[in-house]
Design a protein around this motif. Structure first.
Motif, PDB file in Angstrom:
ATOM      1  N   VAL A 371      35.953  39.689  27.290  1.00 53.44           N
ATOM      2  CA  VAL A 371      36.607  40.385  28.414  1.00 53.44           C
ATOM      3  C   VAL A 371      37.604  39.460  29.116  1.00 53.44           C
ATOM      4  N   GLN A 372      37.294  38.171  29.140  1.00 53.62           N
ATOM      5  CA  GLN A 372      38.249  37.243  29.773  1.00 53.62           C
ATOM      6  C   GLN A 372      39.610  37.337  29.069  1.00 53.62           C
ATOM      7  N   PHE A 389      49.947  36.797  42.115  1.00 54.88           N
ATOM      8  CA  PHE A 389      48.576  37.323  42.083  1.00 54.88           C
ATOM      9  C   PHE A 389      47.956  37.141  40.695  1.00 54.88           C
ATOM     10  N   LYS A 390      46.636  36.896  40.684  1.00 57.18           N
ATOM     11  CA  LYS A 390      45.927  36.771  39.407  1.00 57.18           C
ATOM     12  C   LYS A 390      44.607  37.536  39.473  1.00 57.18           C
ATOM     13  N   LEU A 391      44.363  38.424  38.519  1.00 56.69           N
ATOM     14  CA  LEU A 391      43.050  39.092  38.441  1.00 56.69           C
ATOM     15  C   LEU A 391      42.047  38.116  37.840  1.00 56.69           C
ATOM     16  N   THR A 392      40.820  38.125  38.393  1.00 54.05           N
ATOM     17  CA  THR A 392      39.810  37.192  37.862  1.00 54.05           C
ATOM     18  C   THR A 392      38.484  37.914  37.646  1.00 54.05           C
ATOM     19  N   LEU A 393      37.707  37.401  36.717  1.00 53.12           N
ATOM     20  CA  LEU A 393      36.337  37.893  36.567  1.00 53.12           C
ATOM     21  C   LEU A 393      35.488  37.206  37.621  1.00 53.12           C
ATOM     22  N   PRO A 412      31.922  36.166  44.509  1.00 52.14           N
ATOM     23  CA  PRO A 412      32.696  36.141  43.265  1.00 52.14           C
ATOM     24  C   PRO A 412      32.960  34.717  42.776  1.00 52.14           C
ATOM     25  N   ASP A 413      33.031  33.736  43.711  1.00 51.30           N
ATOM     26  CA  ASP A 413      33.264  32.363  43.246  1.00 51.30           C
ATOM     27  C   ASP A 413      31.964  31.598  43.040  1.00 51.30           C
ATOM     28  N   GLY A 414      30.830  32.307  43.008  1.00 52.77           N
ATOM     29  CA  GLY A 414      29.592  31.680  42.552  1.00 52.77           C
ATOM     30  C   GLY A 414      28.793  30.940  43.614  1.00 52.77           C
ATOM     31  N   ARG A 415      28.888  31.340  44.883  1.00 50.05           N
ATOM     32  CA  ARG A 415      28.049  30.730  45.920  1.00 50.05           C
ATOM     33  C   ARG A 415      26.921  31.676  46.293  1.00 50.05           C
TER      34      ARG A 415
END
Ligand code: BYC
Length: 477
Positions: A371-372, A389-393, A412-415
């Motif tokens: 998917v990435q 802009f950048k779409l991110t998983l 979303p950034d893993g905290r």
């Protein structure tokens, strides 16, 4: 078994159905129930449309489909298995090296039935989820594509029902009936897996679903295509050839929405989401929120990170890993380990666990890699327009309800977040009622003039089956 499909029979097939009268009668008994379900739960107001559809006429890799106008209730839903491979063996687990099974091994009966039922349940579920979307299609091209996906999901249900009827006797027939009775989102009798009870209320959701969730289908079917139970393996091998188009629809559909938004933003030199919305296209942060939602509920479909079910499915030779036979290891995995993430207090840590128990997580990781690559493709359209802009998983623990992250809040950034932090910010990360209302406001009616596309989506690069983009893909009669 032949590679050409017998369309003379009431149920088209390449399994010589006519030789087994009892099975044939049982399936012919199920057929009108299926048609009743299609009539109640299939695409709304579509009965008399002539749709330019492909129908499988053989299972050979080249040229297996014919394209023609078909009324969907007259689509020839058939039973198609890929050809057997001489001398095929069970390729993994404790039975590795034994001949592949052509009948259900008694000790694995209930596990196998559970796998087939779970797979089968997703197919009608997706048709139910998408049934209203024809009323707001952005073009004839897109309308034809959703209908193609829908009839093929119906065929995939047939594929699993054939296995249930042919190999599981009376309880298989009961399961086949139950597949037509459960309903996506129904409180009392819902579909089995979470994502298949979520609504698909608009075309952005549809494209995200076909991009993310159909791709779970690809990875699960690929794992089942490795099965030592040969009829399941052969069924899934052919289903995978159809599945490719579904993911193409999602990948290019969402990509065309991103492209259109990026073009409008660049042309008008605007970045503020409200201004973007005012121009009748979907702002990129809303697309990101849809992405976050569909990605996270799809990650749940792979099951728990550490799962004894998954270990048993593998050890007994029923469900392999993605591209099992191409992997270079012992295919037994009794010694190997695999790293899974978990929440320890306010931190995320990695822990090595027996690889056998982590097979769901491994498949999820294989899926994430693919998917990435798709999201990278969407980002190229944004880059081409010169936008920052950048779409991110999001992090794989974000918004999860199954497995090690269930019950925790991960950003979303893993905290790891507290309840208050999560509640304060979840609207930034997941689509709100307002987002849905806005997206649906763009899709209030259908666009059906030849070659015309709704304002919020770019036209595709090419048509279907070498037809032009302005081809009459659906005739309304
Ligand atoms: N929601 O050990 P666990 C497709 C259940 S998509 C609700 O965690 P396991 C398609 C699980 O069923 C591909 N329940 O997981 C796409 C089990 O319940 P039981 C579909 C969930 O068993 C688009 C319990 O939790 N195919 O084709 O190792 C359009 C504990 O299970 C969920 C398949 O899934 C969830 N998300 O693995 C059309 C392949 N996750 O049995 C079509 C067949 C888990 O104790 N299925 N549970 O009552 C499987 O391989 C496995 O059943 C799963 C779960 C990977 C789904």
């Amino acid at each position: 078994m032949t590679s050409t499909v017998n369309y003379g029979d009431k149920i088209p097939n390449n399994v010589d159905l006519g030789r087994d009268r009892v099975l044939q009668r049982a399936l012919e008994h199920w057929q009108p129930q299926y048609m009743g379900w299609w009539s109640d739960m299939g695409p709304t107001e579509s009965r008399i449309h002539d749709v330019y559809l492909r129908t499988a006429i053989s299972v050979e890799p080249e040229g297996w489909a014919v394209f023609d106008y078909v009324k969907m209730p007259e689509y020839r839903w058939g039973i198609l298995l890929a050809p057997p491979q001489a001398g095929r063996e069970v390729n993994f687990g404790v039975n590795k090296g034994r001949p592949a099974w052509n009948e259900v091994p008694g000790e694995h009966r209930s596990a196998l039935r559970r796998l087939i039922v779970t797979q089968g349940d997703t197919e009608p579920a997706s048709v139910e989820q998408q049934r209203m979307l024809g009323m707001s299609c952005p073009s004839l091209y897109d309308l034809r594509n959703i209908y193609q996906v829908n009839v093929e999901e119906g065929r995939h249900l047939w594929a699993m029902v054939y296995l249930l009827h042919r190999y599981f006797g009376r309880d298989g027939r009961e399961e086949a009936e139950a597949l037509l009775e459960r309903r996506s989102g129904d409180e009392d009798n819902p579909r089995i897996l979470g994502a298949f009870n979520e609504p698909t209320p608009d075309w952005l959701a549809f494209y995200m679903f076909t991009f993310f969730t159909d791709r779970d289908g690809k990875f699960q079917l690929a794992s089942l295509a490795e099965s030592g139970f040969d009829p399941l393996a052969r069924t899934c091998r052919f289903m995978l050839t159809e599945e490719a188009h579904h993911m193409f629809v999602g990948d290019t559909g969402a990509g065309r929405i991103v492209q259109r938004t990026a073009e409008v933003m660049a042309r008008n030199r605007i970045e503020n989401p409200d201004q973007v919305r005012d121009l009748g296209v979907i702002d990129l942060p809303t697309i990101q929120r849809y992405l976050n939602f569909h990605y996270s509920v799809t990650l749940d479909l792979f099951g728990s990170d550490v799962s004894s079910n998954a270990a048993n499915f593998f050890a007994s030779g029923l469900k392999g890993r993605y591209r099992e036979t191409a992997l270079h290891d012992d295919h037994v995995l009794t010694e190997a380990t695999y790293a899974v993430s978990e929440v320890a207090g306010a931190r995320l840590i990695n822990r090595e666990v027996p690889a056998l128990s982590a097979l769901n997580e491994r498949l999820r990781d294989d899926y994430i890699g693919e998917v990435q690559a798709g999201v990278d493709r969407w980002n190229r359209a944004i880059e081409r327009s010169g936008l920052p802009f950048k779409l991110t998983l999001p992090h794989k623990g974000f918004n999860r309800a199954i497995g090690n992250f269930a019950g925790h809040h991960i950003s979303p950034d893993g905290r790891v977040l507290t309840d208050d932090e999560w509640n304060g910010r979840r609207r930034e990360w997941l689509p709100s009622e307002k987002d849905y209302a806005f997206v649906q406001s763009l899709m209030s009616g259908r666009v059906v003039e030849l070659g015309k596309f709704a304002n919020w989506i770019a036209p595709p690069r090419t048509g279907i089956n070498n037809k032009p983009i302005d081809f009459e893909y659906v005739r309304f009669n």
